[in-house]
Design an enzyme around this catalytic site. Structure first.
Site, mmCIF file in Angstrom:
data_model
loop_
_atom_site.group_PDB
_atom_site.id
_atom_site.type_symbol
_atom_site.label_atom_id
_atom_site.label_comp_id
_atom_site.label_asym_id
_atom_site.label_seq_id
_atom_site.Cartn_x
_atom_site.Cartn_y
_atom_site.Cartn_z
ATOM 1 N N LYS A 7 0.694 -1.232 0.024
ATOM 2 C CA LYS A 7 0.046 0.012 0.204
ATOM 3 C C LYS A 7 0.957 1.207 -0.121
ATOM 4 O O LYS A 7 0.538 2.040 -0.774
ATOM 5 C CB LYS A 7 -0.999 0.074 1.349
ATOM 6 C CG LYS A 7 -2.140 -0.715 0.980
ATOM 7 C CD LYS A 7 -3.067 -0.956 2.062
ATOM 8 C CE LYS A 7 -3.670 0.272 2.524
ATOM 9 N NZ LYS A 7 -4.445 0.116 3.664
ATOM 10 N N ALA A 22 11.986 7.698 -3.492
ATOM 11 C CA ALA A 22 13.253 6.885 -3.018
ATOM 12 C C ALA A 22 13.011 5.389 -3.622
ATOM 13 O O ALA A 22 12.065 4.756 -2.877
ATOM 14 C CB ALA A 22 13.205 6.873 -1.410
ATOM 15 N N TYR A 26 7.549 -6.093 -1.611
ATOM 16 C CA TYR A 26 8.441 -4.837 -1.573
ATOM 17 C C TYR A 26 9.017 -4.334 -3.130
ATOM 18 O O TYR A 26 8.791 -3.188 -3.264
ATOM 19 C CB TYR A 26 9.762 -4.923 -0.774
ATOM 20 C CG TYR A 26 10.488 -3.618 -0.399
ATOM 21 C CD1 TYR A 26 10.145 -2.688 0.220
ATOM 22 C CD2 TYR A 26 11.891 -3.789 -0.875
ATOM 23 C CE1 TYR A 26 10.951 -1.498 0.325
ATOM 24 C CE2 TYR A 26 12.536 -2.605 -1.237
ATOM 25 C CZ TYR A 26 12.228 -1.513 -0.194
ATOM 26 O OH TYR A 26 13.078 -0.447 -0.208
ATOM 27 N N LYS A 36 7.899 -1.113 -5.340
ATOM 28 C CA LYS A 36 8.822 0.179 -5.768
ATOM 29 C C LYS A 36 8.927 0.105 -7.284
ATOM 30 O O LYS A 36 9.142 1.028 -8.068
ATOM 31 C CB LYS A 36 10.188 -0.317 -5.218
ATOM 32 C CG LYS A 36 10.035 -0.057 -3.626
ATOM 33 C CD LYS A 36 10.236 1.605 -3.385
ATOM 34 C CE LYS A 36 10.560 1.756 -1.801
ATOM 35 N NZ LYS A 36 10.593 3.214 -1.448
#
Ligand code: UDP
Length: 313
Positions: free
Chosen positions: A91, A114, A145, A149
């Site tokens: 999320k 980032a 993860y 990203k």
């Protein structure tokens, strides 16, 4: 400039807050304090150009007044954390990136994402240049993860192309230094705290996987140079000095002067599933475009990190 930093109470975020204040900017740190801590920014409280907003960036973000820059660092970057909170991790990478990009668009602010070396997954190209598309298992435990990203990068480029938002993408490789959480499960705090407590260092499997560790001050400098550059393409930021985890364990024992031994652990949970076998940034682009490369030697960075944990333990 008036700058919003999401994840401002985290490890990298808090160092950025400090640096931006020192450079004369006004800083608004936003954090839901799920893994960040007010301890990291307590020394900034009361500074006339520093503000803190406790907020979860997956919900609509309201910031009064103008903004020149949005730095989106909010994330759960430790494998142990994102394995424990997989949905929150997805999320914050997806919804949190959407909300912060929407904010940057509304405020006509420059935006820096980032991102991470994890977009390369378990890489088949080594070292990793930015034009390598990666080798990620979308349905594995690390996928929450990595894919969040990768989605965040895609969304950032879509806002750039469709809405003309002035964007930057930093692909951050392993970074270490003071204010990492002692219990975040990553190799640097684990080994340093184990060495200081006189406990054996837990090297997973045979310790042959490689990583490259960048000291926080170098990372902050690289991120600011990227922010102030005109580079829209992703830029790797990290230290190209690569070593095996076993070599790193010996380095930690040397710097701490600890008599802790090393123990080889074979985790039975999903901690090491899809764990990249090698990782090292190709920083040619950062060198050429930003004139940047890491300066702090591992021994020196480790000494400063050890001093921080020694005080806290
Ligand atoms: N690792 C280890 N012992 C530990 C913690 C981590 O051997 O106590 C290994 C881990 O399996 C990985 C490397 O160290 O190969 C770096 O792990 P970390 O969690 O710091 O971050 P990653 O680079 O995987 O995102």
């Amino acid at each position: 400039m008036r700058i919003l930093i999401t994840g401002g109470a985290g490890f990298i975020g808090s160092h950025l807050c400090e640096r931006l204040l020192a450079d004369g900017h006004e800083v608004i740190a936003m954090d839901n304090l799920s893994t960040g801590s007010v301890d990291n920014i307590a020394h900034l409280a009361g500074h006339e150009r520093f503000h803190f907003i406790k907020h979860d960036v997956t919900s609509y973000i309201y910031v009064p007044g103008p903004l020149d820059v949005v730095l989106h660092l909010a994330s759960l970057p430790s494998p142990v954390d994102y394995l424990n909170f997989p949905i929150q991790t997805l999320k914050v990478g997806a919804l949190g990136t959407h909300k912060t990009l929407g904010l940057a668009l509304a405020k006509k602010a420059r935006y820096l994402l980032a991102s991470t070396s994890e977009v390369y997954g378990d890489p088949l190209v080594h070292p990793q240049p930015e034009d390598y598309w990666g080798n990620v298992n979308p349905v594995g435990p690390r996928g929450v993860y990595d894919e969040s990203k990768r989605f965040a990068e895609a969304l950032t480029m879509a806002y750039h192309r469709y809405h003309g938002v002035d964007t930057r993408i930093a692909r951050i490789f392993n970074t270490y230094g003071p204010r990492m959480r002692a219990d975040d499960g990553r190799v640097v705090p684990n080994f340093v705290c184990q060495a200081l407590r006189g406990e054996p260092l837990t090297v997973y499997d045979d310790g042959s996987r490689t990583r490259s560790f960048c000291y926080i001050d170098d990372m902050v400098e690289g991120m600011l140079r990227l922010l102030l550059s005109y580079e829209i393409r992703p830029v790797n930021l990290g230290n190209p000095q690569e070593m095996t985890i076993l070599e790193f364990a010996h380095k930690v024992l040397e710097v701490t002067g600890s008599s802790s031994g090393i123990t080889f652990v074979h985790p039975t949970d999903e901690r090491t599933k899809d764990d990249p076998k090698v990782r090292c940034p190709d920083i040619t682009r950062a060198r050429e475009v930003l004139g940047w490369e890491p300066k702090v030697l591992l021994e020196e960075g480790l000494r400063r990190t050890v001093a921080y944990f020694r005080e806290r333990l």
